[in-house]
Motif scaffolding. Sequence first.
Motif: not given
Length: 393
Positions: A49, A53, A100, A105, A111, A243-245, A247, A309, A313
């Motif tokens: 990841r 990014y 997603y 995810l 998460n 969570s990716f959401r 981001v 991202g 992270e």
Amino acid sequence: MPEAQELVQLPVIIVEHQQEVEEAYSSSATDQHYSKSLGPPRGYKWWLRIVTYMLFLLGGQSTATLLGRLYFDQGGQSKWLSTLVQTAGFPILLPFYFIYSSSKLAASPHNHTKHAPSSLPLAMVYATLGLVTAAACFLCSYGLLYLPVSTLSIIFASQLGFTAFFSFFLNSQKFTPFIINSLVLLTISSVLLAFQPDSTLLAGVSKGKYTIGFACTLCASALSGLGMALSQFFFRRVIKNESFRAVLDMIFFPSIVASCLILIGLFASSEWKGLRIEMEGYGLGKVSYIMTLAWTAMCWQLFSIGAVGLIFEVSSLFANVISNLGLPIVQVLAVVLFHDKMNGIKVVAMVLAIWGFASYIYQHYIDDHKSKPENANANEVSKPFTVEEVNEL
């Protein structure tokens, strides 16, 4: 009776052990360096990841900056349109929402969603970031209009210093000798560019316009640093959703706000009336005019995905350090594609900027190296009592 006293003291000992565990976690939570010392192990998926990014950030930033300069070189004149393409590419993020949802995810180990904030705080977060983004993009357009790409990219290296400054107040960023050395070098590299000789200016750009472009770019760098520090602050204090959401939302909704503000400026300034004439007179043709704007918008969105991202992270400062890694890339491509002149001042400024970047990377290496024994100690403290240890107590 001694055995009875030991049994009475056993709960106290267990409580004390639990307090030691909580103190270890609390100490780790206040560490604002790049690694989450008590977080999940950094396996290959985490590194994948991070690398993805980084590629998005470096590729998107370098390409978008060069395309922005190409727009003005080939006859583009609208500062508001140049600003709009920096934020208007957000619809390309919609497929990521479907990916997603389909891949779920949100159920990943990374998460750990807490209580979701209400709509009003979220609206304020997105509005604030959107306003900062719109202002930074507009000032950046002024810089692209009056400055060579190589000069603009070196000035933007100061963004690292501004991010550190704002993170000190917002995110309790710690300053070490290596970080201070990095900030001083980046500041000097930007100041040197203020003394450029007239021979390095763009055709048709006076010394006064160069000064305006320099000041606007420096202000854009400061606002970009503020935006990164605020993103990290909002992630940790308001959104609290790993969570990716989260981001995607941090990119999508501020981009909508910024695009609306820029559109208001485009129509209020009446620049929209001359866009058709501008397209017809574009040096590379109408199709190239549209493609230049479209690819610029998409590349800036790739940059946003990479930047947010990395902030999510790791940290805002780490994202900024990686952004500065693109400095030599833009410099070389600007000389090859736009024949930017590389005089002695630019070379010294670039060397100082790279030196400052290296100093910051070394501090990151030290922090990461120190966090490993801290992880081991914290994990050792947090181990539960075994049956044998309880019996010994």
